[in-house]
Every structure is written in C-alpha cells, then in structure tokens.
Design an enzyme around this catalytic site. Structure first.
Site, PDB file in Angstrom:
ATOM      1  CB  SER A   8      -0.984   0.745   1.346  1.00 46.56           C
ATOM      2  OG  SER A   8      -1.413   1.359   1.487  1.00 46.56           O
ATOM      3  CG  ASP A  35      -5.519   2.564   0.713  1.00 46.59           C
ATOM      4  OD1 ASP A  35      -6.458   1.428   0.573  1.00 46.59           O
ATOM      5  OD2 ASP A  35      -3.890   2.006   1.039  1.00 46.59           O
ATOM      6  CG  HIS A  66      -9.192   0.106  -0.355  1.00 44.13           C
ATOM      7  ND1 HIS A  66      -8.760   0.083   0.443  1.00 44.13           N
ATOM      8  CD2 HIS A  66     -10.883  -0.431  -0.620  1.00 44.13           C
ATOM      9  CE1 HIS A  66      -9.694  -0.224   1.334  1.00 44.13           C
ATOM     10  NE2 HIS A  66     -10.931  -0.225   1.145  1.00 44.13           N
ATOM     11  CG  MET A  68     -11.830   2.862   1.531  1.00 42.72           C
ATOM     12  SD  MET A  68     -10.177   2.862   3.371  1.00 42.72           S
ATOM     13  CE  MET A  68      -9.304   3.148   1.417  1.00 42.72           C
ATOM     14  CG  MET A 137     -11.685  -3.258   4.518  1.00 42.17           C
ATOM     15  SD  MET A 137     -10.430  -2.757   3.947  1.00 42.17           S
ATOM     16  CE  MET A 137      -9.439  -1.505   5.385  1.00 42.17           C
ATOM     17  N   GLY A 142      -9.408   3.781   6.423  1.00 41.67           N
ATOM     18  CA  GLY A 142      -9.666   4.784   6.796  1.00 41.67           C
ATOM     19  C   GLY A 142      -8.349   5.984   6.753  1.00 41.67           C
ATOM     20  N   GLY A 144      -3.798   4.015   7.979  1.00 42.90           N
ATOM     21  CA  GLY A 144      -2.383   2.880   8.046  1.00 42.90           C
ATOM     22  C   GLY A 144      -2.648   2.704   9.485  1.00 42.90           C
ATOM     23  CG  ASP A 175      -6.062  -3.009   2.921  1.00 44.34           C
ATOM     24  OD1 ASP A 175      -5.294  -2.461   3.357  1.00 44.34           O
ATOM     25  OD2 ASP A 175      -6.609  -2.395   2.613  1.00 44.34           O
ATOM     26  N   GLY A 176      -5.329  -4.157   6.542  1.00 47.97           N
ATOM     27  CA  GLY A 176      -4.617  -3.569   7.551  1.00 47.97           C
ATOM     28  C   GLY A 176      -4.140  -4.307   8.654  1.00 47.97           C
ATOM     29  N   GLY A 197       1.322  -1.899   4.394  1.00 43.82           N
ATOM     30  CA  GLY A 197       1.617  -0.610   3.802  1.00 43.82           C
ATOM     31  C   GLY A 197       2.936  -0.063   4.811  1.00 43.82           C
ATOM     32  CB  SER A 198       2.619   0.897   8.803  1.00 42.55           C
ATOM     33  OG  SER A 198       1.870  -0.212   8.626  1.00 42.55           O
TER      34      SER A 198
HETATM   35  C1  DX5 Z   1      -6.670   1.266   5.052  1.00 38.91           C
HETATM   36  C2  DX5 Z   1      -5.942   0.915   3.831  1.00 38.91           C
HETATM   37  C3  DX5 Z   1      -5.478   0.089   4.014  1.00 38.91           C
HETATM   38  C4  DX5 Z   1      -3.596   0.863   4.461  1.00 38.91           C
HETATM   39  C5  DX5 Z   1      -2.843  -0.326   5.770  1.00 38.91           C
HETATM   40  O1  DX5 Z   1      -8.014   2.187   5.824  1.00 38.91           O
HETATM   41  O2  DX5 Z   1      -7.105   0.222   3.664  1.00 38.91           O
HETATM   42  O3  DX5 Z   1      -5.039  -0.039   2.156  1.00 38.91           O
HETATM   43  O4  DX5 Z   1      -2.927   1.546   3.698  1.00 38.91           O
HETATM   44  O5  DX5 Z   1      -2.119  -0.259   5.795  1.00 38.91           O
HETATM   45  P1  DX5 Z   1      -1.294  -1.116   7.116  1.00 38.91           P
HETATM   46  O6  DX5 Z   1      -0.810  -2.024   6.083  1.00 38.91           O
HETATM   47  O7  DX5 Z   1      -0.689   0.120   7.346  1.00 38.91           O
HETATM   48  O8  DX5 Z   1      -2.239  -1.238   7.722  1.00 38.91           O
HETATM   49 ZN    ZN Z   2      -6.432  -0.201   1.724  1.00 37.71          ZN
END
Ligand code: DX5
Ligand code: ZN
Length: 215
Positions: A8, A35, A66, A68, A137, A142, A144, A175-176, A197-198
């Site tokens: 991400s 995102d 994705h 939102m 999810m 919302g 990361g 995801d998440g 992501g992180s």
């Molecule tokens: C959150 C996003 C994710 C986010 C995940 O709303 O949909 O895609 O980037 O981040 P991590 O991997 O840091 O939880």
């Molecule tokens: Zn996402």
C-alpha cells in the site's frame, strides 16, 4: 493457490513516490495497492486522480485501487481512465452494489467489493459470483498503521468457504495490519492477496520484506 503481495502506497514517502514505484517494480510484489479516501465515507483524506495517474505512469504492477468514498458509482469511469485495473468499493458506501459492479464491469476492468470489520461476512454472499475479488478489511478503513484485528481469521474462514462454494475463481484480499507476523497464517487461511503498508515501507529493506512475506 495464488499468493500475491499488494504494497500500500499510503505508507510510502509521498515526496518521492517515483522511488516507491521503482522499489515495487523491482520487487516480487505483483500488485500495487492505492487507497483513495474522501473524508466522508472515512474520516481521513488521502489523495485523488492526479496522484493515481502519476503512480500508474511509473508502476508496472497491477494497479489495485481501494476506494473509500461515498457515491462510488459517480467515479468508476474516472478511476478506470486514471489507470485502475482492479477497482474495489465498499459495500457500505452504496445502496446498490449491483449497479457499481455493473459499472466497473462496463469499463472492462476487474471488480472488487469490500466490508469493514463491523459488517457480517454474509452480507457479501449475493455478490461473490459477480466479482473478481472480495476484500476483507482487518482494520476499520481510514488509516494506515492500525493493529490487525484477530477476529479476522474467523471471518476469513467464513468467507473462504463461501467463495469455495459460490465462485472458487474469486480472489480473497486482506487489508489492514498485515505484517510478517500474520502473513503466512493469512495465506494458510485462504487469503490470496495481502495488502501491506507500514509493514513494507517502514522496513529497513522493503523489497526484502515483500520477499519474506511470500515465504
Ligand atoms: C486502510 C487502508 C489500508 C492501509 C493499510 O484504510 O485500506 O490499505 O494502507 O495500512 P497498514 O498495512 O499499515 O495497516
Ligand atoms: Zn486499502
């Protein structure tokens, strides 16, 4: 069974997205996760079309978007034009998921549907045979960097058996809060695509982290 990492970009250094794209291009990640948050469906605002277009210019991997956002039906065409190859919208964001699915199909791109952790998995049942991917999810959409919700394993099991029964070709994405600590277990529970992501971008060597998460 397909095992794909979709890093991400939300966790990347936004002042150097080109470098993030290059890292992903050279890595074993097959997709890139983008995102888009509107500040209405979720409290946060991320970025929109110009940034998506800049990323698609440099990234050679599948563009996994994705959204939102409220009123996803209004923007399907623009996301397709901006380069989305897989477009995943929230079940909760529309009164008519079938309409959004048809609009995405009409653009000739892949379609995904997703739910937040407070929506019963059964809500996805009527759509499983109409989509290419369901996204579970494992945090509330919302932001990361949130903590993975442990109940996601039970939800994943339930979703996996629905997918096996109704549309075995449908991919399952999670995801998440995905990291090296849960990636293997999630793949083993039937996930095909993991968004991270992180866990990727905060790693000392993101490319190596992608490789390790696939082991
Ligand atoms: C959150 C996003 C994710 C986010 C995940 O709303 O949909 O895609 O980037 O981040 P991590 O991997 O840091 O939880
Ligand atoms: Zn996402």
């Amino acid at each position: 069974m397909q095992r794909i990492i979709s890093p991400s970009i939300l966790a990347a250094d936004f002042s150097n997205l080109k470098a993030a794209c290059k890292m992903i291009n050279r890595s074993e990640a097959e997709w890139i996760h983008i995102d888009v948050m509107d500040g209405v469906f979720v409290p946060n605002i991320s970025f929109g079309f110009p940034v998506l277009e800049a990323i698609t210019k440099y990234c050679m991997k599948l563009i996994d978007v994705h959204i939102m956002i409220v009123h996803p039906e209004k923007y399907v065409k623009r996301f397709a034009e901006a380069g989305a190859e897989m477009l995943t919208f929230h079940y909760e964001a529309t009164e008519n998921p079938d309409e959004v699915i048809d609009l995405i199909r009409h653009e000739g791109i892949k379609v995904g549907i997703t739910i937040n952790p407070d929506v019963p998995v059964a809500a996805l049942k009527p759509y499983i045979d109409k989509v290419d991917m369901v996204l579970l999810m494992s945090v509330f959409a919302g932001y990361g960097g949130q903590k993975f919700r442990e109940e996601s394993y039970d939800r994943l099991k339930e979703l996996k058996s629905m997918v096996d029964e109704l549309n075995p070709a449908c991919l399952i994405q999670v995801d998440g809060g995905v990291s090296i600590n849960n990636a293997k277990k999630l793949f083993d529970h039937g996930a095909n695509v993991l968004v991270a992501g992180s866990a990727e971008f905060n790693a000392p060597d993101p490319k190596e982290m992608i490789r390790k998460m696939l082991l």
